[in-house]
Design an enzyme around this catalytic site. Structure first.
Site, short mmCIF file in Angstrom:
data_model
loop_
_atom_site.label_atom_id
_atom_site.label_comp_id
_atom_site.label_asym_id
_atom_site.label_seq_id
_atom_site.Cartn_x
_atom_site.Cartn_y
_atom_site.Cartn_z
N LYS A 100 0.86 -1.18 0.00
CA LYS A 100 0.00 0.00 0.00
C LYS A 100 0.90 1.23 0.00
CE LYS A 100 0.95 1.17 4.45
NZ LYS A 100 1.77 2.37 4.79
N PRO B 238 9.93 -4.40 -0.37
CA PRO B 238 11.09 -4.14 0.50
C PRO B 238 10.70 -3.76 1.91
CG PRO B 238 10.69 -2.30 -0.98
CD PRO B 238 9.76 -3.39 -1.41
N GLY C 284 11.39 -1.58 5.54
CA GLY C 284 11.78 -0.21 5.88
C GLY C 284 11.42 0.78 4.81
N GLY D 51 7.83 1.80 4.21
CA GLY D 51 6.53 2.44 4.39
C GLY D 51 5.47 1.89 3.46
N LEU D 52 5.65 0.63 3.01
CA LEU D 52 4.73 0.02 2.06
C LEU D 52 3.85 -1.06 2.68
CD1 LEU D 52 7.18 -0.27 -0.98
CD2 LEU D 52 5.40 1.46 -0.62
N GLY D 53 4.06 -1.36 3.95
CA GLY D 53 3.17 -2.29 4.66
C GLY D 53 3.32 -3.75 4.26
N GLY D 54 4.47 -4.14 3.73
CA GLY D 54 4.63 -5.50 3.23
C GLY D 54 4.43 -6.57 4.27
N GLY D 55 5.01 -6.40 5.45
CA GLY D 55 4.87 -7.41 6.50
C GLY D 55 3.43 -7.56 6.97
N ALA E 215 0.79 -6.87 5.17
CA ALA E 215 0.05 -7.51 4.08
C ALA E 215 0.24 -9.02 4.11
CB ALA E 215 0.50 -6.95 2.74
N ASP F 262 -1.78 -1.45 11.03
CA ASP F 262 -2.29 -1.35 9.67
C ASP F 262 -2.67 -2.70 9.07
OD1 ASP F 262 0.28 -2.33 9.43
OD2 ASP F 262 0.86 -0.99 7.79
#
Length: 267
Positions: free
Chosen positions: A8, A90, A92, A94-98, A100, A132
């Site tokens: 995100k 990636p 660190g 700010g994309l919320g990968g973990g 998600a 989030d």
């Protein structure tokens, strides 16, 4: 079973208040994008987690995917399963990968074991993993407030734009980003974003973290400026960084050669 947990971006991020518990109240818009990990679930004789792609610098039992499994295992006495995560979003950034990955793990487990959990019940489990994380259960444009754990769906459609995401070779920790933040009332109510043309976002919609992060990491500021030079109608850091995104009506032909090496994607 295979799913594709997506990232995100944050469109605007206002840090509006420091709370008595030490956390901060924020206001932001979460918007799902097409940069995805790949998550596979299969039956197993013993619980297991493995990964490929971007290296995960943590023990398997500490991964949020495995935490999601343990939450449902405790509640529903699930049998052993194994997960494999191919990591492309990636850290660190700010994309919320973990978050998600964990939310999609919950949804996969719900389907695989036919638990018949509702979206609200899945959100309750997700809220125990990260602020989030519940957003990714329904994965629709959302106004987030509180500590980023309270949500209102919004009408926002950016399908006419290409979204370019660039991750510089630096990572920003959330505590580091908050270090020099001075909370203040938002100048623009993000719930009203549909009334504001995207061409006007540049001068109105801000990410408060940029004030503290960009001076520490000039390469992030340079990336943001580069996206504007390439024709973005709006560019900003996502969340607490370090990824930067730009909205383009048309992608420049020399995009790949114009950006520094790193992860970038457009959708």
């Amino acid at each position: 079973m295979i799913s594709f947990p997506n990232a995100k971006i944050n469109i605007g991020l206002n840090v509006v208040e420091k709370r008595a518990d030490g956390y901060h109240n924020i206001e932001t818009l979460f918007y799902p994008v097409g940069l995805c990990d790949v998550l596979e679930l299969a039956e197993a004789t013993e619980p297991a987690f493995s990964s490929s792609g971007i290296e995960i610098d943590a023990a398997p039992e500490n991964n949020l995917v495995f935490k999601a499994y343990k939450l449902l295992k405790t509640a529903y006495n699930l049998p052993p399963i194994k997960f494999h995560l191919h990591k492309l979003i990636p850290f660190g950034a700010g994309l919320g990968g973990g978050s998600a990955d964990a939310a999609f793990a919950l949804k996969m487990l719900n389907e695989f074991f036919q638990l018949q959990l509702t979206a609200e019940e899945l959100r309750q489990f997700a809220s125990k993993i990260g602020a989030d994380c519940p957003f990714f259960i329904e994965n629709q444009p959302t106004f987030a407030y509180g500590i980023g754990n309270r949500f209102k769906p919004i009408e926002l459609d950016l399908s006419d734009y290409k979204i370019v995401i660039v991750k510089p070779n630096v990572s920003v920790s959330t505590p580091q980003a908050y270090k020099n933040i001075v909370p203040q009332k938002a100048q623009f109510n993000l719930l009203n974003i549909a009334t504001l043309p995207v061409d006007d976002w540049k001068d109105v919609i801000k990410n408060d973290f940029e004030r503290s992060v960009l001076p520490q990491f000039p390469e992030i500021a340079e990336l943001k400026e580069k996206l504007y030079q390439l024709g973005a109608v709006y560019a900003a850091m996502s969340g607490s960084g370090s990824a930067v995104f730009g909205l383009f009506r048309h992608l420049p032909t020399d995009l790949a050669n114009s950006l520094p090496k790193g992860i970038f994607i457009y959708r």
